[in-house]
Scaffold this active site. Sequence first.
Site, PDB file in Angstrom:
ATOM      1  N   THR A   1     -51.023  65.071 -19.528  1.00  0.00           N
ATOM      2  CA  THR A   1     -51.079  65.390 -20.949  1.00  0.00           C
ATOM      3  C   THR A   1     -49.671  65.388 -21.531  1.00  0.00           C
ATOM      4  OG1 THR A   1     -51.166  67.721 -20.333  1.00  0.00           O
ATOM      5  CG2 THR A   1     -53.238  66.675 -20.901  1.00  0.00           C
ATOM      6  N   HIS A   2     -49.605  65.355 -22.862  1.00  0.00           N
ATOM      7  CA  HIS A   2     -48.346  65.140 -23.558  1.00  0.00           C
ATOM      8  C   HIS A   2     -47.243  66.106 -23.127  1.00  0.00           C
ATOM      9  CE1 HIS A   2     -45.537  66.055 -26.880  1.00  0.00           C
ATOM     10  NE2 HIS A   2     -45.442  64.748 -26.928  1.00  0.00           N
TER      11      HIS A   2
END
Length: 462
Positions: free
Chosen positions: A419-420
């Site tokens: 994820t980011h």
Amino acid sequence: LDINSGVGLFGLLRLVSLQIVIVPRICMSILFPSWMRERLIGRINKFVDSVEEKVKRTDGLVELVDVQKDVFMSFFPTLFPHMAPRFAAGMGPLGVLGHLADDFPNGKDLVLTVTRGLPNNVTTEMDLKLWSVARKIQSDKTSLEHFQSTDASELAAEFLQATLPEVAQCAVGHFMTEFGMRGLYEIDFGRPRWREEPAPLMNTLKSYVEINEENAPDLVFTKGEKAAEKAIDELGKLLNKPWLVSFLASRVRQLAGLRELPKFTIIRMMGIIREKMLMEGEKLVSVGTLDDAKDLFYLETDEIKALASGKLADSKKIVSKRKEAMAIESRRTRLPRVITSDGFAYFGGISKIVEGANVLSGEPVSPGVYEGRVRVVHDPSKTKLNQGEILCCHGTDPSWTPLFLSAGALVMEVGGLMTHGSVVAREYGIPAVVALERITERLQNGQFVRVDGSRGTVEVLE
């Protein structure tokens, strides 16, 4: 027993044809990563240019809405067969390295360190360009004093009126030309962009101009690159396969940074369409149909078409009711991760409290250990993170990334390895732990904690 796979002959043919296209491109990307990367970027720029041309040619909201639908319907069929092979060629070798190093005590940390200071990531490049803006402001006494003495909302208003000190106005203007279409929760068409409401960006710049040379983001990024080189060398010796590790790691570093490119491309297209939509909205405001051009984003596609054709009655009333509903929904402090068909809602993550200790355990996503003061952040647009504070939040998107340059570590309620927030934390070399249920409620501003991104723990020290 009759078994139906659900895939017809036509579906199988499409699947096979897609593999025939994608597999050779994966091989080409592994063999010639730089060339294939540049070809992809060129193709994407050409596609975005065509979107801009189509939007310019539209006459009225009806045509604009049709172009919007056409653009996003064609995005994946046109570009995905080119994007996917590059991603596979970048992330696949990372998985292979992880598998090879899995049996060694520090193998996972070394593999994750390979992704530090990762080049060709548009979000990282954006942050470094924003730092360049801050450096220009620091170098000009008038601009620096003005940023230090003026609050973010006033700086934003001055930028929109082009009355900032000349050096600052020019530097921020150049940045906005390239990245002004970004913003908080930017995947939502209705959310304002930095070029419309630049206060969040000004807030970040106010933090950046206080960063000293020792903690300069470009130096942090360079240190990350050197750490990655060292990790590749150590991993090669550890596995006794230096040539293979070097080959796989080079593919990771040349292609894995492209993971942010699809969303960035979508945001670029959304920015083009939103800008034109606001122009059309202003026309409706001028004739009294709407109170605000942004009210268009409270309407559905069919309603926008009906509004443009003069067939939507009580448009202001519809918008007003939806604003009221949105205001109520925005009071929710937590949203379920999963809602089952029988209505049961799952809120929790994988975190647990270690018995007899002030320790929370989550998922380790960026190695290292850091001790510091906690800053709980719910809205990055209203937060000025001090250098070295531990960023504690629910989750992040690219609009949060500038805060990472000041953060000493990251802890999040949601997320996983790719994820980011996890990816950016590794790129900047700050320890990170995610999937910590209700961490923004359990930790308080100013608490002194230890974040262990290798073991996946957060320990409250005081």
